[in-house]
Write a protein that holds these residues in place. Structure first.
Motif, PDB file in Angstrom:
ATOM      1  N   ASN A 111       4.646  -3.974  11.429  1.00  0.00           N
ATOM      2  CA  ASN A 111       6.153  -3.945  11.343  1.00  0.00           C
ATOM      3  C   ASN A 111       6.806  -5.436  11.058  1.00  0.00           C
ATOM      4  N   THR A 112       6.057  -6.193  11.578  1.00  0.00           N
ATOM      5  CA  THR A 112       6.430  -7.911  10.976  1.00  0.00           C
ATOM      6  C   THR A 112       5.917  -8.001   9.791  1.00  0.00           C
ATOM      7  N   ALA A 113       4.882  -7.403   9.295  1.00  0.00           N
ATOM      8  CA  ALA A 113       4.394  -7.649   7.944  1.00  0.00           C
ATOM      9  C   ALA A 113       5.423  -6.931   7.031  1.00  0.00           C
ATOM     10  N   ILE A 114       5.697  -5.720   7.425  1.00  0.00           N
ATOM     11  CA  ILE A 114       6.818  -4.874   6.328  1.00  0.00           C
ATOM     12  C   ILE A 114       7.905  -5.812   6.506  1.00  0.00           C
ATOM     13  N   ASN A 115       8.436  -5.846   7.529  1.00  0.00           N
ATOM     14  CA  ASN A 115       9.900  -6.770   7.516  1.00  0.00           C
ATOM     15  C   ASN A 115       9.972  -8.094   6.648  1.00  0.00           C
ATOM     16  N   ALA A 116       8.783  -8.666   6.385  1.00  0.00           N
ATOM     17  CA  ALA A 116       8.667  -9.790   5.856  1.00  0.00           C
ATOM     18  C   ALA A 116       8.683  -9.678   4.164  1.00  0.00           C
ATOM     19  N   ILE A 117       8.495  -8.627   3.790  1.00  0.00           N
ATOM     20  CA  ILE A 117       8.212  -8.430   2.335  1.00  0.00           C
ATOM     21  C   ILE A 117       9.647  -8.508   1.516  1.00  0.00           C
ATOM     22  N   VAL A 118       9.732  -9.366   0.599  1.00  0.00           N
ATOM     23  CA  VAL A 118      10.743  -9.781  -0.111  1.00  0.00           C
ATOM     24  C   VAL A 118      10.430  -9.345  -1.778  1.00  0.00           C
ATOM     25  N   ALA A 119      11.490  -8.808  -2.278  1.00  0.00           N
ATOM     26  CA  ALA A 119      11.175  -8.204  -3.781  1.00  0.00           C
ATOM     27  C   ALA A 119      11.487  -9.325  -4.753  1.00  0.00           C
ATOM     28  N   ASN A 120      10.643  -9.601  -5.923  1.00  0.00           N
ATOM     29  CA  ASN A 120      10.982 -10.360  -7.059  1.00  0.00           C
ATOM     30  C   ASN A 120       9.873 -10.143  -7.964  1.00  0.00           C
ATOM     31  N   GLY A 121       9.971 -10.753  -9.332  1.00  0.00           N
ATOM     32  CA  GLY A 121       9.093 -10.631 -10.172  1.00  0.00           C
ATOM     33  C   GLY A 121       8.817  -9.478 -10.721  1.00  0.00           C
ATOM     34  N   GLY A 122       7.492  -9.481 -11.479  1.00  0.00           N
ATOM     35  CA  GLY A 122       7.006  -8.000 -12.332  1.00  0.00           C
ATOM     36  C   GLY A 122       6.360  -7.520 -11.391  1.00  0.00           C
ATOM     37  N   THR A 123       5.551  -6.407 -12.076  1.00  0.00           N
ATOM     38  CA  THR A 123       4.604  -5.370 -11.379  1.00  0.00           C
ATOM     39  C   THR A 123       3.039  -5.243 -11.875  1.00  0.00           C
ATOM     40  N   ASN A 124       2.344  -5.571 -10.715  1.00  0.00           N
ATOM     41  CA  ASN A 124       0.608  -5.403 -10.867  1.00  0.00           C
ATOM     42  C   ASN A 124       0.218  -4.526 -10.195  1.00  0.00           C
ATOM     43  N   ILE A 125       0.437  -3.114 -10.711  1.00  0.00           N
ATOM     44  CA  ILE A 125      -0.110  -1.996  -9.711  1.00  0.00           C
ATOM     45  C   ILE A 125      -1.777  -2.086  -9.951  1.00  0.00           C
ATOM     46  N   GLN A 126      -2.266  -2.467 -10.800  1.00  0.00           N
ATOM     47  CA  GLN A 126      -3.719  -2.836 -10.959  1.00  0.00           C
ATOM     48  C   GLN A 126      -3.893  -3.638  -9.611  1.00  0.00           C
ATOM     49  N   GLY A 127      -3.249  -4.752  -9.511  1.00  0.00           N
ATOM     50  CA  GLY A 127      -3.484  -5.727  -8.426  1.00  0.00           C
ATOM     51  C   GLY A 127      -3.539  -5.003  -7.032  1.00  0.00           C
ATOM     52  N   GLY A 128      -2.438  -4.222  -7.059  1.00  0.00           N
ATOM     53  CA  GLY A 128      -2.496  -3.604  -5.536  1.00  0.00           C
ATOM     54  C   GLY A 128      -3.601  -2.741  -5.357  1.00  0.00           C
ATOM     55  N   PHE A 129      -3.831  -1.899  -6.211  1.00  0.00           N
ATOM     56  CA  PHE A 129      -5.036  -1.215  -6.326  1.00  0.00           C
ATOM     57  C   PHE A 129      -6.484  -1.854  -5.910  1.00  0.00           C
ATOM     58  N   TYR A 130      -6.638  -3.171  -6.730  1.00  0.00           N
ATOM     59  CA  TYR A 130      -7.518  -3.864  -6.288  1.00  0.00           C
ATOM     60  C   TYR A 130      -7.709  -4.554  -4.958  1.00  0.00           C
ATOM     61  N   ALA A 131      -6.560  -4.906  -4.747  1.00  0.00           N
ATOM     62  CA  ALA A 131      -6.366  -5.518  -3.055  1.00  0.00           C
ATOM     63  C   ALA A 131      -6.895  -4.419  -2.172  1.00  0.00           C
ATOM     64  N   ALA A 132      -6.231  -3.313  -2.352  1.00  0.00           N
ATOM     65  CA  ALA A 132      -6.752  -2.092  -1.520  1.00  0.00           C
ATOM     66  C   ALA A 132      -8.367  -1.903  -1.533  1.00  0.00           C
ATOM     67  N   ARG A 133      -8.794  -1.867  -2.742  1.00  0.00           N
ATOM     68  CA  ARG A 133     -10.204  -1.675  -2.829  1.00  0.00           C
ATOM     69  C   ARG A 133     -11.016  -2.748  -2.099  1.00  0.00           C
ATOM     70  N   GLN A 134     -10.771  -3.923  -2.057  1.00  0.00           N
ATOM     71  CA  GLN A 134     -11.366  -4.960  -1.289  1.00  0.00           C
ATOM     72  C   GLN A 134     -11.378  -4.653   0.052  1.00  0.00           C
ATOM     73  N   LEU A 135     -10.381  -4.074   0.485  1.00  0.00           N
ATOM     74  CA  LEU A 135     -10.349  -3.538   1.814  1.00  0.00           C
ATOM     75  C   LEU A 135     -11.018  -2.480   2.516  1.00  0.00           C
ATOM     76  N   VAL A 136     -10.881  -1.408   1.469  1.00  0.00           N
ATOM     77  CA  VAL A 136     -11.401  -0.258   2.104  1.00  0.00           C
ATOM     78  C   VAL A 136     -13.174  -0.450   1.633  1.00  0.00           C
ATOM     79  N   GLY A 137     -13.506  -1.245   0.593  1.00  0.00           N
ATOM     80  CA  GLY A 137     -14.705  -1.415   0.391  1.00  0.00           C
ATOM     81  C   GLY A 137     -15.507  -1.937   1.449  1.00  0.00           C
ATOM     82  N   THR A 138     -14.891  -2.526   2.503  1.00  0.00           N
ATOM     83  CA  THR A 138     -15.520  -3.097   3.549  1.00  0.00           C
ATOM     84  C   THR A 138     -15.405  -2.129   4.853  1.00  0.00           C
ATOM     85  N   SER A 139     -14.685  -1.024   4.562  1.00  0.00           N
ATOM     86  CA  SER A 139     -14.412  -0.358   5.972  1.00  0.00           C
ATOM     87  C   SER A 139     -15.688   0.722   6.151  1.00  0.00           C
TER      88      SER A 139
END
Length: 334
Positions: A116-144
């Motif tokens: 909840n602390t991490a979510i509360n700290a999110i601030v919106a600005n800039g453009g949209t890198n959806i591939q980047g979001g999937f890539y970061a998620a892949r790095q996380l679940v890839g070691t799960s």
């Protein structure tokens, strides 16, 4: 000895159905009650929430609604559960000046306070890198090592950033013969009748790899030149967009060896637009168009798919031919 694959109550994984008949004040008319309950099978599950924090999410306070829904999802999924962890990723981290670089805001944890602390700290600005979001998620679940891996990505628009990519394309010439075109060279226009539209050309393009150290795009346009043909004998022709590497990255998540369950949510996104088409092609468990009024219920529906003993179940209730159903009656649920 006889063996059975049926899971009996009260063992984990059971689904139980109870049917009762209740008399009404009308003679010969009965109310049928069906009760279905079950007990979840304990499984370790790692979930990555990928949240679009681009500048467009400030419109109508979509970022506020998304954060509230995400926190509700976290609290409901983790409360009373065991073996479930959640991580949070943003696609355009404010700490990187909105340059399209994704950020892991919280690694896998079962602490609702941390998430909840991490979510509360999110601030919106800039453009949209959806591939980047999937890539970061892949790095996380890839070691799960969890039994089940889930990625839930929410975005409100077209991808406007991606990683530098390599491509191959097949287009059709005026004789309807398929001609393979490697990247970045093409046959000479001396013998070429160029009658292919950009959209038709892009439909034949495929991404084969990405350079994750190089983010490309201007943060505002969906189109990005992945292919260019220019000579003295024909017009300058360009093709490509950020949706292609986005779908490529989602495919890596969904395929071996990770085999993640991927859900995508289009938050007040243009129906039939490039952003929606990209999200629809980047999931294997469901695409959900969302508004501020139903975003929480969509997260709740996905939560149910993750945690429940049975999902999308169909109940068949055979009845005697002597029973006549009241056509004007509407079933009630609780």
């Amino acid at each position: 000895a006889l063996t059975s694959s049926i899971i009996e109550y009260p063992n984990p994984g059971y689904v139980r159905i109870e049917k009762t008949a209740e008399a009404t004040t009308t003679p010969g008319k009965w109310k049928i009650n069906l009760k279905v309950d079950g007990k979840n099978i304990p499984k370790t599950t790692d979930v990555v929430l990928v949240i679009d924090d681009s500048g467009s999410m400030t419109s109508g306070d979509k970022i506020g609604s998304a954060k509230t829904a995400a926190k509700t999802f976290v609290n409901e999924l983790l409360t009373g559960s065991t073996g479930i962890r959640i991580a949070v990723v943003t696609i355009n981290s404010s700490g990187n000046s909105g340059s399209g670089k994704p950020q892991v805001d919280a690694g896998f944890t079962n602490s609702t306070a941390t998430l909840n602390t991490a979510i509360n700290a999110i601030v919106a600005n800039g453009g949209t890198n959806i591939q980047g979001g999937f890539y970061a998620a892949r790095q996380l679940v890839g070691t799960s090592t969890a039994d089940k891996k889930v990625v839930i990505l929410l975005s409100d628009g077209d991808p406007t950033y991606s990683y530098l990519t390599n491509n191959a394309a097949t287009i059709t010439n005026n004789s309807n013969n398929n001609v393979n075109i490697g990247f970045p060279t093409a046959p000479s226009c001396n013998w070429w009748t160029w009658n292919t539209s950009r959209s038709a050309f892009e439909a034949g393009m495929t991404v084969t790899s990405s350079n994750y150290g190089n983010i490309v795009g201007n943060g505002s346009s969906f189109d990005y030149t992945l292919y260019r043909k220019k000579s003295n004998d024909c017009n300058d022709f360009v093709a490509g967009n950020h949706g292609m590497p986005t779908k490529y990255e989602a495919g890596l998540l969904m395929s071996e060896p990770i085999k993640a369950d991927v859900y995508t949510i289009g938050f007040e996104i243009d129906a039939g637009g490039s952003g929606e088409k990209t999200l629809q092609a980047s999931q294997n468990k469901g695409y959900f168009p969302a508004t501020t009024s139903n975003i929480s219920s969509i997260y709740s529906q996905i939560r149910n798919n993750i945690a429940y003993a049975a999902t999308n179940a169909i109940l068949t209730d055979p009845m005697s031919t002597y029973i006549v159903l009241e056509s004007a009656s509407t079933p009630t649920y609780s």
